[in-house]
Motif scaffolding. Structure first.
Motif, short mmCIF file in Angstrom:
data_model
loop_
_atom_site.label_atom_id
_atom_site.label_comp_id
_atom_site.label_asym_id
_atom_site.label_seq_id
_atom_site.Cartn_x
_atom_site.Cartn_y
_atom_site.Cartn_z
N UNK A 229 0.58 -1.53 0.07
CA UNK A 229 0.06 -0.40 -0.15
C UNK A 229 0.54 1.49 0.43
N UNK A 230 2.03 1.01 -0.23
CA UNK A 230 3.59 2.61 -0.14
C UNK A 230 3.83 2.40 -1.53
N UNK A 231 4.18 3.68 -2.23
CA UNK A 231 4.92 3.50 -3.39
C UNK A 231 4.82 4.92 -3.72
N UNK A 232 4.87 4.98 -5.02
CA UNK A 232 5.28 6.55 -5.94
C UNK A 232 3.42 6.77 -5.71
N UNK A 233 3.65 8.32 -5.25
CA UNK A 233 2.75 8.98 -5.88
C UNK A 233 2.31 8.41 -7.34
N UNK A 234 1.23 9.11 -7.95
CA UNK A 234 1.02 9.17 -9.25
C UNK A 234 0.22 10.61 -9.29
N UNK A 235 -0.39 10.38 -10.93
CA UNK A 235 -0.90 11.58 -11.45
C UNK A 235 -1.81 12.13 -10.50
N UNK A 236 -2.55 10.88 -10.25
CA UNK A 236 -3.95 11.24 -9.47
C UNK A 236 -3.98 12.00 -8.00
N UNK A 237 -2.41 11.51 -6.97
CA UNK A 237 -1.78 12.27 -6.26
C UNK A 237 -1.14 13.05 -6.60
N UNK A 238 -0.83 13.78 -7.38
CA UNK A 238 -0.28 14.98 -7.68
C UNK A 238 -1.87 16.00 -8.06
N UNK A 239 -2.59 15.51 -8.83
CA UNK A 239 -3.46 16.64 -8.91
C UNK A 239 -4.35 16.90 -7.85
N UNK A 240 -4.98 16.18 -6.96
CA UNK A 240 -5.02 16.19 -5.59
C UNK A 240 -4.66 16.90 -4.71
N UNK A 241 -3.04 16.98 -4.57
CA UNK A 241 -2.39 17.95 -3.90
C UNK A 241 -2.56 19.14 -4.45
N UNK A 242 -2.31 19.40 -5.64
CA UNK A 242 -2.45 20.33 -6.44
C UNK A 242 -3.13 21.61 -6.15
N UNK A 243 -3.96 20.53 -6.02
CA UNK A 243 -5.74 21.42 -5.86
C UNK A 243 -5.65 21.64 -4.13
N UNK A 244 -5.13 20.66 -2.84
CA UNK A 244 -5.36 21.36 -1.96
C UNK A 244 -4.28 22.18 -1.98
N UNK A 245 -3.03 22.05 -2.44
CA UNK A 245 -2.30 23.37 -1.88
C UNK A 245 -2.33 24.49 -2.43
N UNK A 246 -3.50 24.61 -4.22
CA UNK A 246 -3.18 25.97 -4.54
C UNK A 246 -4.74 26.85 -4.11
N UNK A 247 -5.67 26.08 -3.47
CA UNK A 247 -6.63 25.84 -2.99
C UNK A 247 -7.84 26.10 -4.17
N UNK A 248 -7.38 25.15 -4.74
CA UNK A 248 -8.46 24.89 -6.23
C UNK A 248 -9.93 24.40 -5.78
N UNK A 249 -9.54 23.35 -5.00
CA UNK A 249 -10.84 22.70 -4.04
C UNK A 249 -10.71 23.09 -3.32
N UNK A 250 -12.07 23.27 -2.44
CA UNK A 250 -12.48 23.61 -1.17
C UNK A 250 -12.13 22.47 -0.63
N UNK A 251 -12.09 21.03 -0.57
CA UNK A 251 -11.05 20.34 0.33
C UNK A 251 -11.13 19.10 -0.51
N UNK A 252 -11.03 18.11 -0.15
CA UNK A 252 -11.03 16.55 -1.12
C UNK A 252 -11.09 15.53 0.41
N UNK A 253 -11.85 14.03 0.23
CA UNK A 253 -12.32 13.64 1.11
C UNK A 253 -11.64 12.45 0.22
#
Length: 185
Positions: free
Chosen positions: A41-65
């Motif tokens: 269950x561990x490994x390298x983050x993929x593009x989906x993980x990066x997209x969610x993190x980016x949206x949270x970092x730049x506050x492009x998303x209110x939250x991620x559940x």
């Protein structure tokens, strides 16, 4: 080492498999500590993980559940020199949102109280799990109504999440709901 034969029907249903051990009382000691393949269950983050993190970092998303209890979203953010923290409760979501939008991990976190990660609906009667899910639900009820909701993945195996979302929409409908399910079946 004792080997136990289990009902083959448990093989492809993680909720029922985890529920089997939960009902027996050896969920944490046997299922969590010995059977869950944590290293898988561990490994390298993929593009989906990066997209969610980016949206949270730049506050492009209110939250991620997130139903994921791995730390790949947080890990990707760390690689960008951002100390994004996954919130396990509504209170943490509030406390952690000073620099980024919150990442709410309602199934728990493999690095924070691994023994209380949520694997089976039978755990919903456990006071610690109940409290976490209720806290996250309250946060959702306060912060998600009126927002655009994007659901990625297939979530019907977690009916309680559907109930939480139904409660949110009963209070105040979302501006829009987009469901993305890449599973072709």
């Amino acid at each position: 080492v004792h080997t136990e034969a289990l009902d083959p029907a448990l093989r492809d249903n993680i909720d029922n498999l985890a529920g089997h051990f939960h009902a027996r009382g050896d969920f944490e000691t046997l299922f969590i500590q010995r059977l869950v393949p944590w290293d898988d269950l561990v490994g390298n983050p993929n593009n989906g993980h990066a997209a969610v993190a980016d949206l949270l970092i730049c506050r492009g998303a209110h939250a991620a559940l997130s139903a994921n209890f791995d730390s790949l979203i947080e890990r990707w953010a760390e690689e960008q020199k951002i100390a994004l923290q996954g919130a396990l409760t509504g209170q943490e979501a509030e406390a952690f949102n000073s620099d980024t939008s919150p990442l709410i991990k309602f199934h728990g976190c493999m690095h924070r109280d691994r023994k209380k990660t949520l694997w089976t609906q039978g755990q919903l009667a456990d006071p610690a799990i109940q409290q976490r899910v209720q806290s996250c639900s309250q946060w959702i009820n306060l912060h998600i109504p009126g927002k655009h909701l994007v659901v990625v993945g297939f979530w019907t195996d977690w009916g309680y999440l559907n109930d939480v979302l139904a409660d949110v929409f009963a209070i105040n409908n979302a501006s829009s709901v987009t469901v993305i399910d890449k599973d072709t079946t």
